[in-house]
Enzyme design. Structure first.
Site, PDB file in Angstrom:
ATOM      1  N   ASP A 206       0.869  -1.168   0.000  1.00  0.00           N
ATOM      2  CA  ASP A 206       0.000   0.000   0.000  1.00  0.00           C
ATOM      3  C   ASP A 206       0.908   1.221   0.000  1.00  0.00           C
ATOM      4  O   ASP A 206       2.088   1.121   0.344  1.00  0.00           O
ATOM      5  CB  ASP A 206      -0.896  -0.025   1.241  1.00  0.00           C
ATOM      6  CG  ASP A 206      -1.785   1.190   1.331  1.00  0.00           C
ATOM      7  OD1 ASP A 206      -2.314   1.617   0.287  1.00  0.00           O
ATOM      8  OD2 ASP A 206      -1.933   1.733   2.437  1.00  0.00           O
ATOM      9  N   ASP A 568      -1.581  -0.929   5.988  1.00  0.00           N
ATOM     10  CA  ASP A 568      -1.800  -0.419   7.340  1.00  0.00           C
ATOM     11  C   ASP A 568      -3.246  -0.053   7.630  1.00  0.00           C
ATOM     12  O   ASP A 568      -3.549   0.385   8.737  1.00  0.00           O
ATOM     13  CB  ASP A 568      -0.934   0.834   7.559  1.00  0.00           C
ATOM     14  CG  ASP A 568      -1.412   2.019   6.733  1.00  0.00           C
ATOM     15  OD1 ASP A 568      -1.445   3.142   7.236  1.00  0.00           O
ATOM     16  OD2 ASP A 568      -1.762   1.807   5.554  1.00  0.00           O
ATOM     17  N   ASP A 572      -6.933  -2.446   3.279  1.00  0.00           N
ATOM     18  CA  ASP A 572      -5.937  -3.479   2.964  1.00  0.00           C
ATOM     19  C   ASP A 572      -6.278  -4.836   3.587  1.00  0.00           C
ATOM     20  O   ASP A 572      -5.575  -5.813   3.318  1.00  0.00           O
ATOM     21  CB  ASP A 572      -4.547  -3.054   3.472  1.00  0.00           C
ATOM     22  CG  ASP A 572      -4.117  -1.717   2.915  1.00  0.00           C
ATOM     23  OD1 ASP A 572      -4.280  -1.520   1.700  1.00  0.00           O
ATOM     24  OD2 ASP A 572      -3.636  -0.878   3.683  1.00  0.00           O
TER      25      ASP A 572
END
Length: 962
Positions: A206, A568, A572
């Site tokens: 990410d 995080d 995700d």
């Protein structure tokens, strides 16, 4: 069905659906994202209930409810009334309960090669049955032999050749790695996922909060009129300021705590706004700075610096009436606010999503947003609309408005520009992973141009040209990211010219490009085709929804890739669950231990800095960020931005140390009141740097002192790995230790296989020849070999990832060839030993064949030579099959194991050379018949050693990328 009043500042005990009011919830225990989420009751609808679809209306068990509020109560009653919710599930039926049940009952999970492990055991069973069958056949041919003892001997062969210690030894390698990860502040809920980390070939990241920091800095407003970014407060247009100040989900929990997104905090703070507990936005700019050289008296007279704060500007104050929270599907949020000019709809979101809602936008609106994003900035579009009196006559009428009716005919209010700096070690981490033969990919919800900029900064994108997927006339085309020129249409041609970094090719050729995809601009059906056809070549996936991230990872798994996902946030979680090695990267500062854990006295430290209180206790060795003089407008935007970043960092440091001082005083007060409460502080003194740093950078850690603990609320338990440290190099640590665990596991498979095959021959054919070992002989060899097994998994990994990839399968050509060829050499050595003894002592060998298992051990030449040969074979098996560099330290640096093998070799050759006859006699080794026999036997020992090393190296060179 029960209805509950939702409490504030408490953990939610159940899964519940809000039916009235709103709640601010910290869902870090489920998602790993620390940003509080605003939950609200749904509009009346006949739509079927779906937990996934209606998550923003639900409260989940185990999450922390920060604030609960509903409309109601008498006029003038300022006390909050808790929201109402319907209880849906309790206990292990809740979302948190299912996750906990998965963790509690994780013993059903198997290692990454469990299928091959059963196949490995099956092969050993075949050899064991063949060996026991041979012994049974020979034993039945002897009528004097005890049938019961014969049966026990056959059972003993099966139980010895099929190693009962295999699971324990494989677990030993994994547990050793697990302890190493704990020392590196990496928490793992599924230990047998560790070898998967060593097999990874594709690393997905990410962007925001993972490759970049979670600190957002407000850079200014771009009105898309060609005048650039307006980065001074006076230059920002009035309605742009209104949108930034009021369109957010920030909530004031108490006097000191403002909960919400860091980007929204950055904008409101830079513009001088604050929130109160009643959703009022108050303009309260900081006092002007006094000129340098002013005396305290002068400052007090003019009041500029002496006043704690300037008076709030009532013209700019407003109240938030209704919030329409941010939705990933819409990519925007809106609020209805009221100020002295009337009531307004204020909206912010991605430039693409707001373009369709505005009455008109500048001609180069999207071009400017893409250009700004390509420079690494985050761009958010702003818009507003004044509500007519007929639409908002009263509060009830406003609450009855539907979102789609509110978000229309908006007026463009500019592009808000934010800066999110890269993490310091992001580039180093990506280069290390790429150097370790991993393909790195960014999967983000941010814009494609921002992702491309980050990809270039971290060396993921090395080509001069990046192509972005588009759809023209129903056909997938690839166009240049800068000129929008269509470059490629043919699938094979696009893939062929896409740069793929490998161990041998590290720089792109002229004419090669990188592929990027903007998922928002692609229809879902076409995006599915792109994922299926180009997933192995695309480096940047931008504007991805959570389900799309999950689809990308799932597709890579279907194509036999071993995938790592690092993220995080909430978006995700699906990808983290699907990845072979999901890594939740927590955005909390790492805790640096002190040297030798010695106590360090903490007291008021001397400082003469005007913005730091004189009585503030400063940590030993701590240095505040130095803020340079404010740059002039002529020095440009970058200089202004650097100054703002330094100033914001310094303010944060002072606030953190002030909070730590407050905690320290509370701890000292509690210690005086009752000594029992100070028990947690006895092991680690309050003044130690461990506690100090923990207090400074881990504000939500309850308890005082001690090493930081990974709490359920800190991490996303959807991921098997959680990095406590902000440092992204923890990802490399997981991969390095995963490779070490994988290589160690395969080492154990090879050693166990060879030892078991040698045992099968020894316990069947050699036993029929009457060969036995004495007790002292077995003790000597057993102790030394046990030391080797114990310390084999203690080797540390190398600091950098090597380009070579470890073997990932047990039934790999390398593994099969080296095991079979080494066993064939060992078998030859043992047969030759028996043949040599038969030549010089035929009568003794024939006499031994008639011995039964229960007869007392008698030292003979055959027993002595086979003891030396089989013991040396066991040591050679460890020495040859130990795989050190390039994955972990060489065998010479594994001192206990290396020394044990050296001692074993010296003992064997000392016995074989007959240097000390008394020692040989002590270990029941008979004297060799002649010098010629001794030389032939020693030569055979050397042949076995050297031959095994040659076989191992040749197998590595032929069947791996050694």
């Amino acid at each position: 069905m029960d209805i509950m009043v939702v409490p504030s500042n408490e953990a939610c005990p159940v899964d519940a659906l809000l039916i009235k009011g709103t709640a601010v919830v910290n869902e870090a225990s489920l998602t790993g994202e620390s940003t509080p989420q605003l939950k609200e009751a749904p509009d009346s609808s006949d739509e079927a209930m779906s937990i996934k679809k209606h998550a923003r209306h639900m409260l989940f068990s185990g999450t922390q409810i920060l604030l609960s509020n509903r409309q109601g109560g008498s006029e003038g009653n300022k006390e909050r009334v808790g929201a109402l919710a319907v209880v849906l599930k309790t206990g292990f039926e809740t979302k948190q309960g299912k996750l906990l049940r998965t963790i509690l009952h994780s013993q059903g999970r198997v290692s990454e090669n469990s299928g091959e492990a059963f196949g490995f055991i099956g092969v050993l069973v075949v050899f064991a049955l063949a060996a026991s069958g041979y012994l049974l056949k020979v034993g039945l041919a002897d009528p004097t032999r005890s049938r019961w003892n014969l049966f026990l001997s056959c059972v003993q062969i099966v139980t010895s050749v099929v190693p009962p210690e295999l699971p324990m030894q494989l677990s030993l390698a994994v547990n050793t790695t697990l302890m190493s990860l704990v020392k590196l502040k990496v928490f793992c809920t599924e230990p047998f996922r560790i070898p998967y980390a060593g097999m990874i070939d594709t690393c997905c990241f990410d962007k925001t909060g993972t490759l970049t920091t979670d600190e957002m800095l407000f850079g200014g407003i771009d009105m898309a009129d060609g005048n650039g970014i307006l980065n001074t407060i006076k230059a920002i247009p009035k309605y742009s300021e209104l949108v930034l100040a009021s369109c957010h989900s920030l909530v004031r929990l108490d006097e000191d705590v403002l909960a919400g997104d860091e980007m929204e905090k950055a904008a409101t703070g830079a513009l001088g706004y604050r929130m109160d507990s009643d959703d009022n936005v108050v303009h309260d700019p900081p006092p002007p700075k006094a000129a340098e050289g002013d005396t305290d008296e002068k400052k007090n007279k003019n009041g500029a610096a002496a006043a704690p704060a300037s008076a709030a500007d009532p013209k700019k104050n407003c109240k938030i009436i209704v919030r329409y929270p941010f939705l990933a599907s819409l990519r925007r949020m809106s609020c209805i606010v009221s100020n002295n000019e009337g009531k307004f709809v204020v909206t912010k979101g991605s430039p693409e999503s707001l373009a369709a809602l505005c009455k008109e936008v500048p001609n180069n609106y999207l071009d400017i947003s893409e250009k700004t994003a390509s420079q690494g900035y985050r761009v958010i579009a702003l818009a507003y609309r004044r509500l007519e009196t007929t639409e908002a006559a009263n509060k009830e009428q406003i609450l009855a408005l539907k979102r789609e009716d509110v978000e229309k005919d908006l007026t463009f209010a500019g592009l808000a520009v934010y800066v999110c700096p890269l993490k310091k070690d992001a580039k180093e981490t990506i280069e290390n992973l790429e150097g370790g033969s991993h393909r790195c990919v960014i999967i983000t919800g941010d814009s494609v141009q921002t992702a491309i900029s980050v990809g270039k900064d971290v060396s993921m994108l090395l080509c001069k040209r990046q192509l972005i997927a588009d759809v023209r006339d129903g056909e997938i085309v690839w166009m240049d990211s800068v000129t929008s020129e269509v470059v490629g249409k043919d699938k094979n041609q696009v893939i062929q010219n896409t740069f793929a970094r490998s161990r041998k090719v590290k720089t792109p050729k002229d004419g090669q490009w990188d592929l990027c995809v903007n998922a928002e601009s692609i229809p879902p059906t076409v995006l599915k085709t792109i994922i299926e056809d180009y997933n192995e070549q695309v480096t940047i996936w931008a504007r991805c929804a959570p389900t799309q991230k999950e689809d990308i990872v799932t597709d890579l798994k279907k194509k036999k890739h071993v995938v790592m996902m690092a993220g995080d946030g909430t978006n995700d979680v699906g990808a983290l669950k699907q990845a072979h090695a999901g890594i939740a990267v927590l955005n909390s500062a790492s805790v640096a231990p002190t040297k030798d854990n010695k106590e360090v006295a903490v007291g008021p430290q001397p400082h003469n800095e005007p913005d730091v209180p004189a009585d503030l206790k400063i940590p030993p060795g701590f240095q505040f960020t130095v803020v340079p003089p404010q740059p002039t407008p002529e020095q440009g935007f970058k200089a202004q931005l650097a100054w703002k970043m330094a100033e914001a960092k310094r303010k944060t440091e002072i606030a953190q140390i002030t909070a730590w001082n407050k905690k320290l005083k509370e701890a000292e007060k509690k210690k005086e009141d009752t000594k029992s409460i100070a028990a947690p502080m006895s092991s680690n003194n309050v003044g130690s740097s461990d506690f100090l740093m923990d207090s400074l950078f881990n504000a939500d850690d309850e308890g005082l002192g001690g090493a930081p603990m990974i709490k359920l609320g800190d991490a996303s338990i959807a991921a098997p790995f959680t990095c406590r440290s902000k440092a992204l190099t923890s990802v490399c640590d997981i991969v390095r230790l995963g490779r070490t665990s994988l290589v160690t596991t395969h080492m154990m498979y090879k050693i166990i296989a060879l030892n078991c095959l040698v045992s099968a021959y020894s316990m069947s054919v050699l036993r029929c020849e009457g060969i036995k070992l004495g007790e002292k002989q077995m003790i000597l060899s057993g102790v030394i070999l046990s030391v080797c097994f114990m310390f084999m998994s203690r080797s540390k990994p190398l600091s950098n990832l090597c380009p070579q990839r470890p073997v990932t399968r047990i039934f790999h050509p390398y593994m099969i060839s080296t095991i079979l060829l080494q066993f064939a050499l060992h078998l030859y050595a043992m047969i030759q030993t028996v043949s040599m003894v038969y030549e010089v002592d035929r009568e003794g060998v024939d006499a031994m064949r008639g011995q039964t298992d229960d007869e007392k051990f008698k030292p003979t030449l055959l027993n002595s030579t086979m003891f030396l040969m089989t013991t040396l074979i066991s040591g050679v098996t460890f020495a040859v099959n130990y795989r050190g560099e390039p994955f972990m330290q060489n065998i010479t640096k594994n001192r206990p194991m290396f020394i044990a093998l050296i001692i074993l070799a010296l003992v064997i050759f000392a016995f074989a050379s007959e240097g000390d006859a008394e020692t040989n006699e002590l270990f029941e080794i008979v004297a060799f018949p002649s010098q010629e026999f001794r030389e032939r036997f020693v030569r055979l020992l050397f042949i076995d050693i050297i031959g095994c090393f040659v076989i191992e190296k040749a197998s590595l060179m032929l069947f791996t990328d050694y």
